[in-house]
Design a protein around this motif. Structure first.
Motif, short mmCIF file in Angstrom:
data_model
loop_
_atom_site.label_atom_id
_atom_site.label_comp_id
_atom_site.label_asym_id
_atom_site.label_seq_id
_atom_site.Cartn_x
_atom_site.Cartn_y
_atom_site.Cartn_z
N PRO A 85 0.82 -1.22 0.00
CA PRO A 85 0.00 0.00 0.00
C PRO A 85 0.86 1.27 0.00
CG PRO A 85 0.08 -0.94 2.21
CD PRO A 85 0.80 -1.91 1.29
N ALA A 86 0.29 2.32 -0.57
CA ALA A 86 0.94 3.64 -0.56
C ALA A 86 0.93 4.18 0.87
CB ALA A 86 0.20 4.59 -1.49
N PRO A 87 1.90 5.02 1.22
CA PRO A 87 2.98 5.55 0.40
C PRO A 87 4.14 4.56 0.30
CG PRO A 87 3.09 6.53 2.57
CD PRO A 87 1.87 5.65 2.55
N TRP A 88 4.87 4.66 -0.81
CA TRP A 88 5.99 3.77 -1.09
C TRP A 88 7.31 4.51 -0.84
CZ3 TRP A 88 2.09 4.69 -4.79
CH2 TRP A 88 1.09 3.72 -4.80
N PRO A 89 8.31 3.82 -0.28
CA PRO A 89 9.59 4.48 -0.03
C PRO A 89 10.32 4.77 -1.34
CG PRO A 89 9.71 2.15 0.53
CD PRO A 89 8.29 2.43 0.16
N THR A 90 11.00 5.90 -1.37
CA THR A 90 11.79 6.29 -2.52
C THR A 90 12.85 7.28 -2.07
OG1 THR A 90 11.69 7.05 -4.83
CG2 THR A 90 10.32 8.24 -3.24
N SER A 91 13.84 7.51 -2.90
CA SER A 91 14.86 8.52 -2.62
C SER A 91 14.50 9.80 -3.35
CB SER A 91 16.24 8.05 -3.09
OG SER A 91 16.68 6.98 -2.32
N VAL A 92 14.72 10.92 -2.68
CA VAL A 92 14.49 12.23 -3.26
C VAL A 92 15.75 13.06 -3.02
CG1 VAL A 92 13.14 14.36 -3.09
CG2 VAL A 92 11.99 12.14 -2.91
N THR A 93 16.23 13.72 -4.07
CA THR A 93 17.40 14.59 -3.94
C THR A 93 16.97 16.03 -4.09
OG1 THR A 93 18.87 12.88 -4.81
CG2 THR A 93 19.68 15.15 -4.89
N LEU A 94 17.36 16.85 -3.12
CA LEU A 94 17.17 18.29 -3.16
C LEU A 94 18.52 18.91 -3.47
CD1 LEU A 94 14.99 17.12 -1.11
CD2 LEU A 94 14.90 19.42 -0.20
N ALA A 95 18.55 19.88 -4.37
CA ALA A 95 19.80 20.54 -4.71
C ALA A 95 19.58 22.04 -4.83
CB ALA A 95 20.35 19.99 -6.03
N SER A 96 20.56 22.79 -4.33
CA SER A 96 20.56 24.24 -4.45
C SER A 96 22.02 24.68 -4.53
CB SER A 96 19.88 24.89 -3.24
OG SER A 96 19.83 26.29 -3.41
N GLY A 97 22.38 25.30 -5.63
CA GLY A 97 23.78 25.67 -5.83
C GLY A 97 24.65 24.43 -5.79
N LEU A 98 25.72 24.46 -5.01
CA LEU A 98 26.62 23.31 -4.90
C LEU A 98 26.19 22.31 -3.83
CD1 LEU A 98 30.04 25.17 -5.23
CD2 LEU A 98 28.78 23.92 -7.01
N ALA A 99 25.17 22.67 -3.04
CA ALA A 99 24.71 21.79 -1.96
C ALA A 99 23.60 20.87 -2.46
CB ALA A 99 24.20 22.63 -0.79
#
Length: 165
Positions: A85-99
């Motif tokens: 069942p949802a929600p399903w695990p996943t990877s999310v990448t946040l990026a801003s500038g060099l970080a």
């Protein structure tokens, strides 16, 4: 989430139009959450949202992707191909500038568009949020798709992050 975003958009201030899309700051002090939303006002055209419960120090980044993890409904709950069942695990990448930060996130069914809604939570003290505070730039990646937007005006970033802390 869509109902909360609709409420935010009713009381928000908008800036920076591009193809009809704008960054909208929803900072009504009578509501428990503050949000930055990038999309077309008064529509379901949302690219990304950054929101937080006031004073928690935690920002949730959310965005829509075309990849569909939902396979079918079972007893009013979306499940994937193997029946989880949802929600399903996943990877999310946040990026801003060099970080950047790759975080544990989750995916839910996007009933409106047929894809998935991805989200992940990050602390306001994280380097990627410090970079966002300086640049107004945020890029979100998950399930092989990247969403970006024009920089958020710093006059919207600062009150957003102040309310989050």
């Amino acid at each position: 989430m869509k109902l909360a975003l609709a409420l935010f958009l009713l009381t928000a201030t908008a800036a920076q139009a591009q193809d009809g899309r704008v960054w909208t700051l929803a900072n009504d002090k009578t509501l428990p959450e503050v949000a930055l939303v990038y999309g077309a006002p008064n529509s379901d055209d949302l690219v990304m949202t950054l929101r937080c419960p006031r004073g928690t120090g935690q920002v949730t980044a959310a965005f829509l992707v075309e990849a569909r993890l939902a396979d079918r409904r079972e007893n009013e709950v979306w499940v994937d191909k193997i029946g989880r069942p949802a929600p399903w695990p996943t990877s999310v990448t946040l990026a801003s500038g060099l970080a950047s930060a790759t975080l544990r996130g989750q995916a839910s069914a996007d009933d409106l568009n047929g894809g998935s809604l991805l989200s992940a939570e990050v602390a306001t003290r994280a380097p990627v949020i410090a970079a966002f505070k300086k640049t107004g730039v945020m890029t979100l990646t998950g399930l092989g798709e990247t969403k970006s937007a024009p920089p958020v005006p710093l006059k919207q970033v600062r009150p957003f992050l102040s309310a989050c802390r």
